[in-house]
Design an enzyme around this catalytic site. Structure first.
Site, PDB file in Angstrom:
ATOM      1  N   LEU A 222       0.849  -1.184   0.000  1.00  0.00           N
ATOM      2  CA  LEU A 222       0.000   0.000   0.000  1.00  0.00           C
ATOM      3  C   LEU A 222       0.886   1.235   0.000  1.00  0.00           C
ATOM      4  O   LEU A 222       1.397   1.659   1.043  1.00  0.00           O
ATOM      5  CB  LEU A 222      -0.938  -0.008   1.212  1.00  0.00           C
ATOM      6  CG  LEU A 222      -1.908  -1.192   1.313  1.00  0.00           C
ATOM      7  CD1 LEU A 222      -2.814  -1.029   2.529  1.00  0.00           C
ATOM      8  CD2 LEU A 222      -2.739  -1.329   0.042  1.00  0.00           C
ATOM      9  N   ASP A 223       1.059   1.816  -1.174  1.00  0.00           N
ATOM     10  CA  ASP A 223       1.957   2.949  -1.336  1.00  0.00           C
ATOM     11  C   ASP A 223       1.359   4.204  -0.696  1.00  0.00           C
ATOM     12  O   ASP A 223       0.185   4.517  -0.897  1.00  0.00           O
ATOM     13  CB  ASP A 223       2.202   3.188  -2.827  1.00  0.00           C
ATOM     14  CG  ASP A 223       3.038   4.422  -3.087  1.00  0.00           C
ATOM     15  OD1 ASP A 223       4.213   4.434  -2.681  1.00  0.00           O
ATOM     16  OD2 ASP A 223       2.504   5.379  -3.681  1.00  0.00           O
ATOM     17  N   ALA A 224       2.185   4.936   0.078  1.00  0.00           N
ATOM     18  CA  ALA A 224       1.812   6.242   0.652  1.00  0.00           C
ATOM     19  C   ALA A 224       0.487   6.184   1.406  1.00  0.00           C
ATOM     20  O   ALA A 224      -0.266   7.162   1.451  1.00  0.00           O
ATOM     21  CB  ALA A 224       1.759   7.304  -0.442  1.00  0.00           C
ATOM     22  N   ILE A 225       0.209   5.063   2.032  1.00  0.00           N
ATOM     23  CA  ILE A 225      -1.096   4.847   2.659  1.00  0.00           C
ATOM     24  C   ILE A 225      -1.371   5.829   3.798  1.00  0.00           C
ATOM     25  O   ILE A 225      -2.534   6.175   4.064  1.00  0.00           O
ATOM     26  CB  ILE A 225      -1.202   3.382   3.166  1.00  0.00           C
ATOM     27  CG1 ILE A 225      -2.606   3.066   3.695  1.00  0.00           C
ATOM     28  CG2 ILE A 225      -0.149   3.083   4.198  1.00  0.00           C
ATOM     29  CD1 ILE A 225      -3.671   3.066   2.638  1.00  0.00           C
TER      30      ILE A 225
END
Length: 568
Positions: A222-225
């Site tokens: 989960l990128d930059a969550i």
């Protein structure tokens, strides 16, 4: 779930049915086994772009598969292919179309071929998408899908409390069929933030997650969550609604594929980062973001005090969760995770040293037009080519020492391809792109790489062979299970050490590194070896005939001292 009202992420009955359908689940699904570890000491991942290695006339994903089969098969269990979708900027993180593979890289068949032989990690770039994506173009036209997908606020909104990772303006003015609007752009004006208050956005990403599982992806990043949910007047970072979304995705994921894993990418201070474990009901893994700056600082300063204090404070991960350890990645050496862990003076000295080795500093905005260092962009091999006093001849040993420490720590190791290959700063790519992060995103010609690796005396060959040897050793030790016991040793400032014990308590490993450029003595009595075992160093093969021995560790030497039950 209410949209355009009180923000919440509690689905009603109709929404539950839609989420189950998007994930391909029926009402009757078997509950996953709680607190189950889907990993072992044999697990380690390579981090790479789809085109980090290229060959003429061949799609890069096919070339990557050849490289993996030739050099890491049987040693690294998985591979994280950074965004391989069509994109417009940020080397893949401004996604045009989440459901397609970038034609310049290859096809879904190429992705699935890698997933057939390696555990595949893929990015769910969930916070934002490209400003040239069909979704955003539809948003401008007020058409579906895209209508209401993006977060907007009036331009006079008080945004002083918002935590920023960049210095660019937060809002971008755009003209739509409904008039002028101001869209939220956490990272850049080409990366427009999505609005998860709109349930249609959530449903889109659940469908995308299902697609990735069907294509063989086992680990979802989960990128930059941390930036996902916004409420004006707050920091808009790590809000409870963001954690609710992570818990929801975890629930859906583990019902769809029980051995799948969710990993959160949160380049933020340590305590906030750890919150993404939840109560073993959010991320299976969290990036251990404090490790890179602390470990690099240790090796450049020759003092492990800060690293030791941090390690002592780190809670053991519950079963069903673990740390994702790394020293280098496609991004820089994050400095936010060192806040509160390194003193301002120590941080300043570290930055100065890394700039001296060719690093570039990226900044983030603070209130009142102030700015603060966000990360240092540099190839790890260059970052470790000296100490705070300057470059020296110990670069290779220092580099291997860093990885010997990382491989032994509680958690799963992740190894950036340019660390595995000992790649240096790419100043040409930096100048060509104008982006600081490009300095550590070299693109290898497979032929040139193989020529370097065929030379047993090249830095690239030496690095690859030594790291592969350490990984082979690691994978055979039960005490290096990601959830095996870890206890920090007190050996002074020049020796950094910790003890690992296997889950069945049959194997112990004392991991001790000289983190200085001078020989350092170690008395075996100081680490309390049990008398009814033989003991020896896994790395050198040396066996110890007596507990009352004083060893002399050479600069940057690491020992993995383990019990040998068959010895007298």
């Amino acid at each position: 779930m209410i949209y355009d009202g009180v923000p919440a992420v509690h689905p009603d009955a109709a929404m539950v049915e839609q989420l189950l359908a998007a994930m391909g689940l029926g009402r009757e699904v078997e509950a996953p086994q709680p607190h189950c570890n889907h990993w072992s000491e044999r697990d380690a991942l390579l981090i790479t772009y789809g085109d980090s290695v290229v060959a003429p006339g061949e799609k890069p994903l096919h070339t990557l598969k050849r490289f993996l089969d030739l050099h890491v098969a049987g040693v690294l269990s998985g591979v994280h292919i950074l965004p391989f979708y069509p994109w417009t900027s940020d080397d893949g993180f401004a996604v045009l179309d989440y459901s397609s593979v970038n034609e310049a890289l290859g096809s879904w068949e190429d992705v699935s071929a890698i997933a057939d032989d390696f555990d595949l990690m893929a990015d769910l770039v969930i916070n934002h998408c490209s400003s040239r994506s069909p979704w955003f173009e539809n948003f401008l036209r007020d058409e579906a899908p895209g209508r209401g997908y993006f977060f907007t606020v009036p331009p006079d909104t008080d945004l002083a409390a918002v935590v920023r990772p960049r210095t660019s303006p937060l809002l971008r003015e755009v003209e739509t069929v409904r008039g002028t609007q101001h869209v939220w752009c956490t990272f850049s004006h080409d990366q427009v933030d999505l609005d998860f208050r709109n349930p249609e956005v959530l449903l889109q990403f659940v469908s995308i997650l299902r697609l990735y599982l069907d294509r063989g992806v086992r680990i979802l990043r989960l990128d930059a969550i941390a930036f996902l949910w916004k409420i004006t007047g707050t920091s808009c970072l790590n809000l409870e609604q963001t954690h609710e979304v992570v818990r929801l995705l975890r629930t859906l994921l583990e019902h769809a594929r029980p051995d799948a894993m969710l990993i959160t990418e949160t380049n933020i201070p340590n305590r906030e980062n750890l919150s993404y474990f939840g109560n073993a009901n959010e991320a299976h893994c969290v990036y251990n973001f404090s490790l890179p700056p602390l470990l690099i600082n240790t090796l450049l300063s020759g003092d492990c005090t800060y690293l030791r204090h941090w390690l002592m404070s780190m809670p053991p991960a519950q079963n069903g969760t673990t740390y994702f350890n790394f020293i280098a990645s496609h991004d820089g050496i994050g400095l936010r995770p060192a806040e509160g862990l390194l003193s301002e003076e120590e941080l300043s000295t570290l930055i100065t040293a890394l700039e001296g080795f060719g690093g570039r500093v990226s900044w983030r905005a603070l209130e009142g037009d102030e700015r603060r260092p966000y990360e240092v962009n540099i190839a790890l091999y260059d970052a470790l080519r000296g100490t705070v006093r300057g470059a020296d001849t110990w670069g290779l040993e220092r580099f291997v020492c860093a990885h010997a420490i990382m491989f032994a720590l509680e958690g799963i190791p992740g190894l950036y391809i340019h660390s595995l290959l000992g790649t240096r700063n790419d100043y040409q790519r930096l100048e060509h792109s104008g982006q600081s992060r490009a300095i550590n995103r070299h693109q290898w010609s497979l032929a040139a790489l193989e020529k370097e690796l065929a030379d047993p005396y090249s830095d690239h060959s030496l690095v690859l062979n030594r790291l592969i040897a350490l990984l082979r050793l690691r994978g055979a030790q039960p005490a290096f299970h990601p959830n095996a016991t870890q206890f920090t040793l007190q050996l002074g400032s020049a020796l950094f050490g910790f003890w690992r014990q296997s889950l069945n308590r049959r194997q112990s490993i004392f991991c001790i590194s000289n983190i200085t450029d001078q020989p350092q003595p170690l008395n075996l009595l100081d680490i309390n070896l049990i008398d009814d075992h033989g003991w020896g160093d896994l790395i050198s093969g040396e066996r110890y005939s007596s507990r009352d021995l004083q060893l002399l560790l050479q600069p940057y030497q690491t020992l993995w001292i383990t019990n040998l039950p068959n010895q007298g």
